[in-house]
Design an enzyme around this catalytic site. Sequence first.
Site, PDB file in Angstrom:
ATOM      1  CB  VAL A   1     -22.650   0.630  -5.702  1.00 42.02           C
ATOM      2  CG1 VAL A   1     -21.718  -0.632  -4.953  1.00 42.02           C
ATOM      3  CG2 VAL A   1     -22.603   0.308  -6.986  1.00 42.02           C
TER       4      VAL A   1
ATOM      5  CG  HIS B   1     -29.307   7.560 -20.741  1.00 39.80           C
ATOM      6  ND1 HIS B   1     -29.338   5.958 -20.675  1.00 39.80           N
ATOM      7  CD2 HIS B   1     -28.406   7.341 -19.368  1.00 39.80           C
ATOM      8  CE1 HIS B   1     -28.920   5.209 -19.915  1.00 39.80           C
ATOM      9  NE2 HIS B   1     -28.251   5.875 -19.046  1.00 39.80           N
ATOM     10  CB  THR B   2     -30.434  14.441 -23.541  1.00 40.03           C
ATOM     11  OG1 THR B   2     -30.854  15.804 -24.584  1.00 40.03           O
ATOM     12  CG2 THR B   2     -30.163  15.003 -21.259  1.00 40.03           C
TER      13      THR B   2
ATOM     14  CG  ASP C   1     -31.965  18.975 -24.762  1.00 43.72           C
ATOM     15  OD1 ASP C   1     -32.179  18.089 -24.191  1.00 43.72           O
ATOM     16  OD2 ASP C   1     -31.470  20.134 -25.947  1.00 43.72           O
TER      17      ASP C   1
ATOM     18  N   PRO D   1     -28.459  -0.738 -13.327  1.00 39.68           N
ATOM     19  CG  PRO D   1     -29.904   1.485 -12.980  1.00 39.68           C
ATOM     20  CD  PRO D   1     -28.800   1.000 -12.583  1.00 39.68           C
TER      21      PRO D   1
ATOM     22  CD  GLU E   1     -18.770   1.188  -5.029  1.00 38.02           C
ATOM     23  OE1 GLU E   1     -19.001   1.775  -5.513  1.00 38.02           O
ATOM     24  OE2 GLU E   1     -18.754   0.708  -4.368  1.00 38.02           O
TER      25      GLU E   1
ATOM     26  CG  HIS F   1     -22.492   4.356 -12.030  1.00 38.07           C
ATOM     27  ND1 HIS F   1     -21.719   3.368 -13.077  1.00 38.07           N
ATOM     28  CD2 HIS F   1     -23.448   4.865 -12.475  1.00 38.07           C
ATOM     29  CE1 HIS F   1     -22.032   3.094 -14.250  1.00 38.07           C
ATOM     30  NE2 HIS F   1     -23.626   3.833 -14.172  1.00 38.07           N
TER      31      HIS F   1
ATOM     32  CG  ASP G   1     -20.239   4.917   0.841  1.00 39.15           C
ATOM     33  OD1 ASP G   1     -20.374   5.085  -0.819  1.00 39.15           O
ATOM     34  OD2 ASP G   1     -19.809   3.896   0.783  1.00 39.15           O
TER      35      ASP G   1
END
Length: 390
Positions: A113, A268-269, A316, A238, A162, A109, A146
């Site tokens: 940006v 996302h595991t 994994d 996204p 943010e 994240h 940054d």
Amino acid sequence: MGAKLAALVVLAAFLAGPAACEGASICFNGWLRLPTYNPWLCSRGSRMRSLPRQRGPYPSGLGLGNGYYDNRWSRSYCPRAEGIVRDAVRDAVAAYPGIGAGLIRLFFHDCFVRVHRTHTARRFVRILTALFISPYFMCIMIQGCDASVLLTTTNSNNSDTEREGLPNKNSLRGFEVIDAAKAAIEAACPGKVSCADIVAFAARDASYFLSNRRINIQMPGGRYDGRESFANETDQLPGPFSNVTELQATFAAKGLTSDEMVTLSGAHTIGRARCMFFSSRFSEMDPAFAAKLRAECNGNDDTNVNQDDVTPYVLDKQYYRNVIDRKVLFTSDAVLNSTETMTQVRENANRAGAWERKFERAMENMGKIGIKARADQGAEIRKVCSRVNN
């Protein structure tokens, strides 16, 4: 003067306005799903308006280097820096593995940006120049990795940073780990190590520990910290409702490939997600998996559940088997089971070590997005990660 003001108003509305919609209900680059069409939040039929169609430059990482803080002849010499970060991450992950997922997400994240605004704004440079308005201000928004995601106090003195953006508010984790590492490093080597590097090293080390030491990212150092952070720019991230085309466009805007998009989605595991981001698609999931999730959510959109039901605390390749078996949460996960990306998904699911090596390279490349490697153009080494220096 009136013409100049009108041009600025149009430009501000274009750059700061809500992101594109999918059909009539998906807005803010796939983060907001509206039950009905809302003309104030979306323009009917618009798609990916805030994202450039062309690919951005591939991240070069110019100015970065491995072992950056180990050169005793450099002004940035701080040989304990990476070890301090590693120890902080190891202790945090040992106490609660979920914080490791938070650190990887924090890095993502941060890097995604404050990059594509320059691409989007280029079409206005000639207009502004013709109106005798300097386009220089457009060139300051090029940072990626940054540490802008950490700021609560900025150079512009705005509070809508943010951290307050829709994808981040009340969901980002790991700030305390970054702050602890920064405090220890400042005590050892004041003014040497950037918060941006600490975020990158923390994501590297979290990946290492959560993968049972199977993932070893070569993460270079040398980033400087930015001085600006704006909530509305988080629409570049996204979202869980994004489709394949939108995902590919988002990653292309940062100079990353479709294969790197599929690879990085594998994070996302691990981690957890709120039911509000997937409760609309129970009917599209494996029936038994959907029934389990319905029971866990129990009608509460704010309930958090594990993203991977099989190995929830291990980084994994299980994610890709989940994609194939329709046991993933988000639309943005499920759409990888498509003709455009299924080859990569099956390879990652079936070839031992394939995804781990690709993840190492993709994380390294993501860490090179829009970096500043010199203390100019509004960059610095922050003393405290949540606020700019005086």
